[in-house]
Design an enzyme around this catalytic site. Structure first.
Site, PDB file in Angstrom:
ATOM      1  N   ASN A  12      13.548  32.995  96.826  1.00  0.00           N
ATOM      2  CA  ASN A  12      13.461  32.739  95.391  1.00  0.00           C
ATOM      3  C   ASN A  12      11.982  32.609  95.052  1.00  0.00           C
ATOM      4  OD1 ASN A  12      13.503  31.821  92.792  1.00  0.00           O
ATOM      5  ND2 ASN A  12      14.595  29.897  93.227  1.00  0.00           N
ATOM      6  N   LYS A  14      10.642  32.326  92.259  1.00  0.00           N
ATOM      7  CA  LYS A  14      10.419  31.494  91.059  1.00  0.00           C
ATOM      8  C   LYS A  14       9.403  32.193  90.145  1.00  0.00           C
ATOM      9  CE  LYS A  14      11.893  27.534  93.703  1.00  0.00           C
ATOM     10  NZ  LYS A  14      11.839  26.103  93.958  1.00  0.00           N
ATOM     11  N   HIS A  99      20.266  27.136  89.225  1.00  0.00           N
ATOM     12  CA  HIS A  99      19.232  26.469  90.032  1.00  0.00           C
ATOM     13  C   HIS A  99      18.861  25.146  89.361  1.00  0.00           C
ATOM     14  CE1 HIS A  99      15.429  25.618  91.995  1.00  0.00           C
ATOM     15  NE2 HIS A  99      15.797  26.459  92.939  1.00  0.00           N
ATOM     16  N   GLU A 101      16.157  23.816  88.827  1.00  0.00           N
ATOM     17  CA  GLU A 101      15.043  23.913  87.866  1.00  0.00           C
ATOM     18  C   GLU A 101      15.533  24.417  86.517  1.00  0.00           C
ATOM     19  OE1 GLU A 101      12.495  26.166  90.454  1.00  0.00           O
ATOM     20  OE2 GLU A 101      12.261  24.396  91.725  1.00  0.00           O
ATOM     21  N   GLU A 169      21.316  22.938  97.430  1.00  0.00           N
ATOM     22  CA  GLU A 169      19.900  22.592  97.357  1.00  0.00           C
ATOM     23  C   GLU A 169      19.761  21.176  96.799  1.00  0.00           C
ATOM     24  OE1 GLU A 169      17.322  26.396  97.133  1.00  0.00           O
ATOM     25  OE2 GLU A 169      17.774  25.775  95.103  1.00  0.00           O
ATOM     26  N   GLY A 175      10.654  21.830  97.302  1.00  0.00           N
ATOM     27  CA  GLY A 175       9.202  21.813  97.136  1.00  0.00           C
ATOM     28  C   GLY A 175       8.533  20.523  97.560  1.00  0.00           C
ATOM     29  N   SER A 214      12.835  23.143 101.021  1.00  0.00           N
ATOM     30  CA  SER A 214      11.790  22.964 102.044  1.00  0.00           C
ATOM     31  C   SER A 214      12.126  23.614 103.382  1.00  0.00           C
ATOM     32  CB  SER A 214      11.460  21.471 102.223  1.00  0.00           C
ATOM     33  OG  SER A 214      10.911  20.946 101.028  1.00  0.00           O
TER      34      SER A 214
HETATM   35  P1  13P Z   1      11.324  25.303  98.415  1.00  0.00           P
HETATM   36  O1  13P Z   1      11.712  26.165  99.607  1.00  0.00           O
HETATM   37  O2  13P Z   1       9.951  25.622  97.914  1.00  0.00           O
HETATM   38  O3  13P Z   1      11.564  23.851  98.681  1.00  0.00           O
HETATM   39  O4  13P Z   1      12.310  25.729  97.217  1.00  0.00           O
HETATM   40  C1  13P Z   1      13.667  25.772  97.437  1.00  0.00           C
HETATM   41  C2  13P Z   1      14.314  26.386  96.268  1.00  0.00           C
HETATM   42  O5  13P Z   1      14.352  25.827  95.196  1.00  0.00           O
HETATM   43  C3  13P Z   1      14.898  27.728  96.439  1.00  0.00           C
HETATM   44  O6  13P Z   1      15.694  28.074  95.353  1.00  0.00           O
END
Ligand code: 13P
Length: 251
Positions: A12, A14, A99, A101, A169, A175, A214
């Site tokens: 992803n 982002k 997601h 976010e 997740e 992150g 992560s």
């Molecule tokens: P990270 O791997 O940066 O923690 O992000 C995970 C994520 O949100 C994947 O959709």
């Protein structure tokens, strides 16, 4: 791992990447993936603006392209949104939905995610539906109840037939460099599997459940070896081709 199920390692990206970066990253992933004979299926999900560029770089190879969101309507007066048929037309085969976010930044609830997943399936896309608890919910002992509620509310009837993917997740692991214990990941994935079986029967036993939050080359192998962990949804580490490929090689 679930026996007989090919794992999926999904990146992803982002809101990262201009055209030159995106093409270079996609080419590096494709080169590393070789003929695609690895144990895992690979998927990259760039921002909308890079779908065509990345699709061109990956054309004819084994790495699939996906998007990060879609609107629930096929077309209409929705300024700034992108529909599932548009994504399909641009070469996407998968779409990440719900997601955390998007749930946080855009107030998307389970009903909105469900409507988007229905639209995605109708357009021929495979939905990758994200679920996961906040840190407060985990501390309160509510993690499983929250995830169960999100699954029940976000997955449409056609989910199993579409080969839909669930991504667990935990919001607090995204992150942050923190991950749940292996026991906690295994317990949540077992709970998700039980819910999928209860809802979709035998087909629910074969749907892929990814872990995200992560995931790095250094921690991928033990996580990917857990029962009912059928791959990973990778954020930050998917922006470095060598790291993304190392995670895929850890399957
Ligand atoms: P990270 O791997 O940066 O923690 O992000 C995970 C994520 O949100 C994947 O959709």
């Amino acid at each position: 791992m679930t026996p007989g199920v090919r794992p999926l390692i999904a990146g992803n990206w982002k809101m990262h990447g201009l055209r030159a970066d995106g093409s270079a990253l996609a080419r590096a992933v494709a080169e590393g993936a070789g003929g695609g004979a690895g144990a895992a299926e690979l998927l990259v999900c760039p921002p909308f603006t890079l779908l065509r560029e990345v699709g061109a770089a990956l054309e004819g190879g084994p790495v699939a392209v996906g998007a990060q969101d879609c609107h629930a309507a096929a077309k209409g007066a929705h300024t700034g949104d992108v529909s599932a048929p548009m994504l399909r037309d641009a070469g996407a085969r998968f779409v990440i939905l719900g997601h955390s976010e998007r749930r946080a930044d855009h107030g998307e609830g389970d009903a909105a995610v469900l409507a988007k997943a229905e639209a995605a399936i109708a357009a021929g896309l495979v939905p990758v539906v994200c679920v996961g608890e906040s840190e407060g919910e985990r501390v309160a002992g509510d993690a499983e109840a929250v995830v169960t509620r999100q699954l029940d509310g976000s997955l449409p009837e056609a989910f199993a037939a579409s080969g839909g993917v669930v991504a667990y997740e935990p919001v607090w692991a995204i992150g942050t460099g923190r991950t749940p214990t292996e026991a906690d990941i295994a317990a949540m994935h077992a709970a998700i599997r039980a819910r999928l079986r209860a809802r979709f029967g035998e087909a629910g036993g074969r749907l892929r459940i990814l872990y995200g939050g992560s995931v790095k080359p250094a921690n991928a192998a033990p996580i990917l070896a857990l029962e009912n962990v059928d791959g990973a949804l990778v954020g930050g580490a998917s922006l470095v081709a060598a790291d993304f490929l190392a995670i895929a090689a850890a399957v």
